[in-house]
Design a protein around this motif. Structure first.
Motif, PDB file in Angstrom:
ATOM      1  N   ASP A   1      -5.149 -19.143   3.278  1.00  0.00           N
ATOM      2  CA  ASP A   1      -5.348 -20.564   3.563  1.00  0.00           C
ATOM      3  C   ASP A   1      -6.075 -20.782   4.894  1.00  0.00           C
ATOM      4  OD1 ASP A   1      -4.099 -21.320   1.228  1.00  0.00           O
ATOM      5  OD2 ASP A   1      -2.136 -21.604   2.158  1.00  0.00           O
ATOM      6  N   VAL A   2      -5.663 -20.042   5.936  1.00  0.00           N
ATOM      7  CA  VAL A   2      -6.183 -20.337   7.276  1.00  0.00           C
ATOM      8  C   VAL A   2      -7.379 -19.468   7.662  1.00  0.00           C
ATOM      9  CG1 VAL A   2      -3.939 -21.159   8.060  1.00  0.00           C
ATOM     10  CG2 VAL A   2      -4.563 -18.765   8.450  1.00  0.00           C
ATOM     11  N   ARG A   3      -7.526 -18.296   7.051  1.00  0.00           N
ATOM     12  CA  ARG A   3      -8.684 -17.441   7.336  1.00  0.00           C
ATOM     13  C   ARG A   3      -9.145 -16.767   6.040  1.00  0.00           C
ATOM     14  NH1 ARG A   3      -9.027 -13.358  12.449  1.00  0.00           N
ATOM     15  NH2 ARG A   3      -8.966 -15.368  13.515  1.00  0.00           N
ATOM     16  N   PRO A   4      -9.727 -17.548   5.131  1.00  0.00           N
ATOM     17  CA  PRO A   4     -10.137 -16.980   3.847  1.00  0.00           C
ATOM     18  C   PRO A   4     -11.287 -15.984   3.986  1.00  0.00           C
ATOM     19  CG  PRO A   4     -10.940 -19.226   4.083  1.00  0.00           C
ATOM     20  CD  PRO A   4     -10.046 -18.978   5.253  1.00  0.00           C
ATOM     21  N   LYS A   5     -11.282 -14.983   3.109  1.00  0.00           N
ATOM     22  CA  LYS A   5     -12.392 -14.033   3.007  1.00  0.00           C
ATOM     23  C   LYS A   5     -12.978 -14.185   1.609  1.00  0.00           C
ATOM     24  CE  LYS A   5     -11.337 -10.273   6.247  1.00  0.00           C
ATOM     25  NZ  LYS A   5     -12.695 -10.148   6.801  1.00  0.00           N
ATOM     26  N   PRO A   6     -14.254 -14.512   1.494  1.00  0.00           N
ATOM     27  CA  PRO A   6     -14.861 -14.715   0.159  1.00  0.00           C
ATOM     28  C   PRO A   6     -14.625 -13.504  -0.739  1.00  0.00           C
ATOM     29  CG  PRO A   6     -16.376 -15.393   1.894  1.00  0.00           C
ATOM     30  CD  PRO A   6     -15.222 -14.719   2.582  1.00  0.00           C
ATOM     31  N   GLY A   7     -14.154 -13.786  -1.935  1.00  0.00           N
ATOM     32  CA  GLY A   7     -13.951 -12.736  -2.924  1.00  0.00           C
ATOM     33  C   GLY A   7     -12.703 -11.912  -2.730  1.00  0.00           C
ATOM     34  N   LEU A   8     -11.871 -12.262  -1.734  1.00  0.00           N
ATOM     35  CA  LEU A   8     -10.672 -11.477  -1.463  1.00  0.00           C
ATOM     36  C   LEU A   8      -9.428 -12.339  -1.608  1.00  0.00           C
ATOM     37  CD1 LEU A   8      -9.180  -8.929  -0.417  1.00  0.00           C
ATOM     38  CD2 LEU A   8      -9.492  -9.839   1.902  1.00  0.00           C
ATOM     39  N   ARG A   9      -8.504 -11.867  -2.434  1.00  0.00           N
ATOM     40  CA  ARG A   9      -7.158 -12.432  -2.475  1.00  0.00           C
ATOM     41  C   ARG A   9      -6.255 -11.394  -1.821  1.00  0.00           C
ATOM     42  NH1 ARG A   9      -2.967 -13.595  -7.381  1.00  0.00           N
ATOM     43  NH2 ARG A   9      -3.020 -11.315  -7.404  1.00  0.00           N
ATOM     44  N   ARG A  10      -5.660 -11.755  -0.698  1.00  0.00           N
ATOM     45  CA  ARG A  10      -4.976 -10.756   0.114  1.00  0.00           C
ATOM     46  C   ARG A  10      -3.758 -10.143  -0.564  1.00  0.00           C
ATOM     47  NH1 ARG A  10      -7.443 -13.950   4.159  1.00  0.00           N
ATOM     48  NH2 ARG A  10      -8.445 -12.686   5.797  1.00  0.00           N
ATOM     49  N   ARG A  11      -3.177 -10.803  -1.543  1.00  0.00           N
ATOM     50  CA  ARG A  11      -2.098 -10.172  -2.311  1.00  0.00           C
ATOM     51  C   ARG A  11      -2.571  -8.854  -2.936  1.00  0.00           C
ATOM     52  NH1 ARG A  11       1.774 -14.132  -5.710  1.00  0.00           N
ATOM     53  NH2 ARG A  11       2.154 -15.771  -4.146  1.00  0.00           N
ATOM     54  N   ASP A  12      -3.858  -8.789  -3.213  1.00  0.00           N
ATOM     55  CA  ASP A  12      -4.394  -7.581  -3.847  1.00  0.00           C
ATOM     56  C   ASP A  12      -4.468  -6.404  -2.879  1.00  0.00           C
ATOM     57  OD1 ASP A  12      -4.691  -9.019  -6.193  1.00  0.00           O
ATOM     58  OD2 ASP A  12      -6.774  -9.596  -5.738  1.00  0.00           O
ATOM     59  N   LEU A  13      -4.221  -6.657  -1.597  1.00  0.00           N
ATOM     60  CA  LEU A  13      -4.224  -5.583  -0.600  1.00  0.00           C
ATOM     61  C   LEU A  13      -2.898  -4.832  -0.549  1.00  0.00           C
ATOM     62  CD1 LEU A  13      -5.893  -7.522   2.370  1.00  0.00           C
ATOM     63  CD2 LEU A  13      -6.993  -5.822   0.894  1.00  0.00           C
ATOM     64  N   ILE A  14      -1.851  -5.381  -1.173  1.00  0.00           N
ATOM     65  CA  ILE A  14      -0.519  -4.781  -1.112  1.00  0.00           C
ATOM     66  C   ILE A  14      -0.500  -3.456  -1.882  1.00  0.00           C
ATOM     67  CG2 ILE A  14       1.903  -5.069  -1.766  1.00  0.00           C
ATOM     68  CD1 ILE A  14       1.495  -8.118  -1.421  1.00  0.00           C
ATOM     69  N   ARG A  15       0.034  -2.430  -1.212  1.00  0.00           N
ATOM     70  CA  ARG A  15       0.185  -1.116  -1.827  1.00  0.00           C
ATOM     71  C   ARG A  15       1.631  -0.645  -1.635  1.00  0.00           C
ATOM     72  NH1 ARG A  15      -3.958  -2.733  -3.107  1.00  0.00           N
ATOM     73  NH2 ARG A  15      -6.040  -1.753  -3.071  1.00  0.00           N
ATOM     74  N   PHE A  16       2.279  -0.289  -2.728  1.00  0.00           N
ATOM     75  CA  PHE A  16       3.638   0.236  -2.652  1.00  0.00           C
ATOM     76  C   PHE A  16       3.579   1.727  -2.327  1.00  0.00           C
ATOM     77  CE2 PHE A  16       3.923  -3.472  -5.452  1.00  0.00           C
ATOM     78  CZ  PHE A  16       4.870  -4.207  -4.763  1.00  0.00           C
ATOM     79  N   VAL A  17       4.350   2.122  -1.301  1.00  0.00           N
ATOM     80  CA  VAL A  17       4.315   3.498  -0.819  1.00  0.00           C
ATOM     81  C   VAL A  17       5.712   4.105  -0.928  1.00  0.00           C
ATOM     82  CG1 VAL A  17       2.400   3.003   0.737  1.00  0.00           C
ATOM     83  CG2 VAL A  17       4.752   2.807   1.581  1.00  0.00           C
ATOM     84  N   THR A  18       5.777   5.429  -0.809  1.00  0.00           N
ATOM     85  CA  THR A  18       7.048   6.137  -0.906  1.00  0.00           C
ATOM     86  C   THR A  18       8.066   5.551   0.061  1.00  0.00           C
ATOM     87  OG1 THR A  18       5.892   8.165  -1.491  1.00  0.00           O
ATOM     88  CG2 THR A  18       8.171   8.388  -0.728  1.00  0.00           C
ATOM     89  N   ASP A  19       9.253   5.313  -0.434  1.00  0.00           N
ATOM     90  CA  ASP A  19      10.260   4.624   0.368  1.00  0.00           C
ATOM     91  C   ASP A  19      10.690   5.460   1.568  1.00  0.00           C
ATOM     92  OD1 ASP A  19      11.879   2.545   1.052  1.00  0.00           O
ATOM     93  OD2 ASP A  19      13.183   2.651  -0.711  1.00  0.00           O
ATOM     94  N   ARG A  20      11.130   4.767   2.595  1.00  0.00           N
ATOM     95  CA  ARG A  20      11.674   5.400   3.802  1.00  0.00           C
ATOM     96  C   ARG A  20      12.983   6.107   3.456  1.00  0.00           C
ATOM     97  NH1 ARG A  20      13.370   0.913   7.745  1.00  0.00           N
ATOM     98  NH2 ARG A  20      11.322   1.123   8.685  1.00  0.00           N
TER      99      ARG A  20
END
Length: 352
Positions: free
Chosen positions: A280-299
């Motif tokens: 909302d406050v700093r959009p990047k054209p063509g990017l939905r930041r939810r798509d940046l989420i990566r699930f990694v091996t748990d602590r």
């Protein structure tokens, strides 16, 4: 006090006052107007001297570079400054780092607290009259000493048994026990507090919220442990600073107060909220930041859920967490975006 006389000013030694929570405490105490602050900090990687810019020119503020384990230094400060209270926040606090290298957590959180207690006890024993009866040693700790909770409606309170899971929380649990022992055995007037997860401006970029903000703002992948289901109770750091001041001023000697924001959210929910707000406050054209989420091996040993019942501090000391999580998160994002050039990104998976 006679009419027209200057109000009395207390002197508080804040350990770890260049850290995230410690700097908020220093700013709050100076802002209160009736407190001199002596800030003792050894300026580790997590220190944020810029967080003290608002108070560093105050005549009621003094910074001392040093280690809480340096008993001679601490004793000299206590005597020369005629300290009325100690607020002990100096600690190693990052769970991932405690797993990678637990020794420094034992040295700082346990041995350092021991040396500080010994210096405080020696100082307290020299005091007389009102100075002795009003002196306080306030030990600031974490809810992680209680272990974790199931995914239900249970919450930690002051009677919850200790069950730490990580080297970090075990070291903090040990320091809590030392503080209580110095009270019960030697009579040192102590108060304790255990808080939930803090957030807000100036937090080190290895922690969940600033890590997510800085990485997502830059369009980098955002790591989330496991499935992101782990739940934390979030507390805005300015609200916590107010609570700590109330505890050291008015808390009952020998007692503990748990401090929480009544704001439970899963890690995945927090990360998703940040991504959406950034869109909302700093959009990047063509990017939905939810798509940046990566699930990694748990602590290893990752606690499921933390939640605080702050009824006691609300009832006895009149404290409330004033900042709603959505408002605090928006303000935190705004601050990090404004200070983006000065914030270093980290490769660590700093997820709570």
């Amino acid at each position: 006090m006679t009419i027209g006389a200057a109000p009395s000013v207390r002197t508080v030694l804040v350990t770890g006052g260049a850290g995230f929570i410690g700097s908020a405490v220093c700013r709050h105490l100076i802002g209160a107007g009736d407190t001199r602050v002596i800030n003792l900090d050894k300026l580790t990687y997590a220190a944020s001297p810029e967080a003290l810019a608002a108070v560093q020119e105050s005549p009621r503020y003094r910074f001392v570079a040093g280690d809480i384990a340096d008993r001679a230094l601490v004793s000299r400060i206590l005597a020369e400054e005629r300290v009325d209270a100690i607020m002990h926040l100096a600690a190693e606090s990052h769970v991932d780092r405690s797993i990678d290298g637990p020794a420094v957590f034992v040295e700082t959180n346990i041995t350092g607290t021991f040396h500080l207690l010994e210096a405080a006890l020696d100082h307290w024993r020299t005091l007389t009259g009102r100075a002795k009866t009003t002196f306080r040693f306030h030990h600031v700790s974490t809810d992680e000493v209680f272990g974790d909770l199931p995914f239900d409606d249970s919450r930690f309170d002051e009677a919850t048994p200790y069950n730490p899971s990580s080297p970090y929380s075990a070291s903090k649990a040990a320091s809590d026990h030392l503080v209580r022992a110095w009270h019960h055995t030697f009579g040192l007037p102590v108060v304790l507090s255990n808080c939930s997860n803090n957030y807000g401006p100036h937090q080190h970029a290895e922690k969940l919220i600033p890590l997510t903000i800085t990485r997502a703002a830059a369009g980098e992948t955002v790591p989330v442990y496991g499935t992101g289901a782990n739940v934390r109770d979030w507390l805005y750091v300015e609200d916590h600073a107010r609570a700590l001041d109330l505890v050291v001023r008015r808390g009952a000697i020998g007692e503990c107060y748990v401090v929480g924001g009544r704001a439970e959210h899963s890690n995945l929910a927090v990360v998703t909220m940040i991504c959406d707000l950034l869109d909302d406050v700093r959009p990047k054209p063509g990017l939905r930041r939810r798509d940046l989420i990566r699930f990694v091996t748990d602590r290893p040993g990752h606690d499921r859920r933390y939640a605080i019942d702050p009824s006691r501090i609300e009832r006895e000391l009149g404290w409330r967490a004033d900042t709603k999580f959505a408002d605090g998160l928006a303000a935190t994002i705004e601050w990090y975006l404004a200070h983006q050039p000065s914030i270093g990104l980290t490769e660590r998976r700093g997820v709570a």
